[in-house]
Design a protein around this motif. Sequence first.
Motif, PDB file in Angstrom:
ATOM      1  N   ILE A  40       0.835  -1.202   0.000  1.00 52.00           N
ATOM      2  CA  ILE A  40       0.000   0.000   0.000  1.00 52.00           C
ATOM      3  C   ILE A  40       0.872   1.255   0.000  1.00 52.00           C
ATOM      4  O   ILE A  40       0.635   2.194  -0.773  1.00 52.00           O
ATOM      5  N   GLN A  41       1.890   1.277   0.844  1.00 50.33           N
ATOM      6  CA  GLN A  41       2.743   2.457   0.923  1.00 50.33           C
ATOM      7  C   GLN A  41       3.476   2.706  -0.393  1.00 50.33           C
ATOM      8  O   GLN A  41       3.615   3.857  -0.834  1.00 50.33           O
ATOM      9  N   ASN A  42       3.945   1.656  -1.025  1.00 51.67           N
ATOM     10  CA  ASN A  42       4.632   1.821  -2.305  1.00 51.67           C
ATOM     11  C   ASN A  42       3.695   2.338  -3.393  1.00 51.67           C
ATOM     12  O   ASN A  42       4.096   3.161  -4.228  1.00 51.67           O
ATOM     13  N   ARG A  43       2.446   1.887  -3.368  1.00 51.08           N
ATOM     14  CA  ARG A  43       1.470   2.389  -4.333  1.00 51.08           C
ATOM     15  C   ARG A  43       1.157   3.860  -4.086  1.00 51.08           C
ATOM     16  O   ARG A  43       1.008   4.653  -5.025  1.00 51.08           O
ATOM     17  N   ARG A  44       1.061   4.239  -2.827  1.00 58.18           N
ATOM     18  CA  ARG A  44       0.772   5.630  -2.480  1.00 58.18           C
ATOM     19  C   ARG A  44       1.930   6.546  -2.883  1.00 58.18           C
ATOM     20  O   ARG A  44       1.709   7.654  -3.373  1.00 58.18           O
TER      21      ARG A  44
END
Length: 240
Positions: free
Chosen positions: A131-135
């Motif tokens: 999730i953090q990498n996508r954000r």
Amino acid sequence: MKHRLFLFDLDDTLLDFRASERLSFARTLQALGARGTHEDLDALFVRYQAINTALWRSFEQGTVSKEFLKVERFRQAFAAHGLDLDAQAASSLYLEALADTVVLVDGAVQLCETLSAIGEVGIITNGVDTIQNRRIAASNLGAHVSFVATSEACGFAKPDSRFFDYTVKLARAFRQHETIIVGDRLDADILGANRFGIDSCWFNPGGLANTSEALPTFEVATLHDVVPALRKLADAGSPA
């Protein structure tokens, strides 16, 4: 400027997590078909936030797993409000919405761009890895970020020194006196920096009092204040 490795917390430092959280929570309830007045749903969100914060503290202390946390926060919130909703489904829907709901803190991109031209910028986060990498990818920060260190990939969370051991191995070069952490959390970012023996900048837009054991090297109210503060710190340490 003496610093060459700049480690940034992500949520509520570079990204406005509170704004993203509220939007993602509302989308999750809508997808689940939750019914209630606006006031009821606001109260549910407030309860969820309190439960979520407590569970994250437990995770950082190593007493619960992240997989447990991701579902349990919804289970407890729904139970407290007598809602017969699927907590597992809520967790999946929320994380999917969160990955696509990005709100930048003012000055975040400009700051990372400026510092990446001086040295290396890394992101350190206790959030969910994918999730953090996508954000980050959706935020326009990625072009200025050399690496992302997550607690999920590391196996330990801030402020554990093992997280920082893992983090600095991802950097091109690590020198203790040339490294600084910028973050909003005294108990995770600043305390972690203290324990690891590196400088820290407390991002404190709310002007909160520091009643903790954590001691930031300096504090700022906006991200626009970071570079001037770093230059001032370097000048203060320069020989006369």
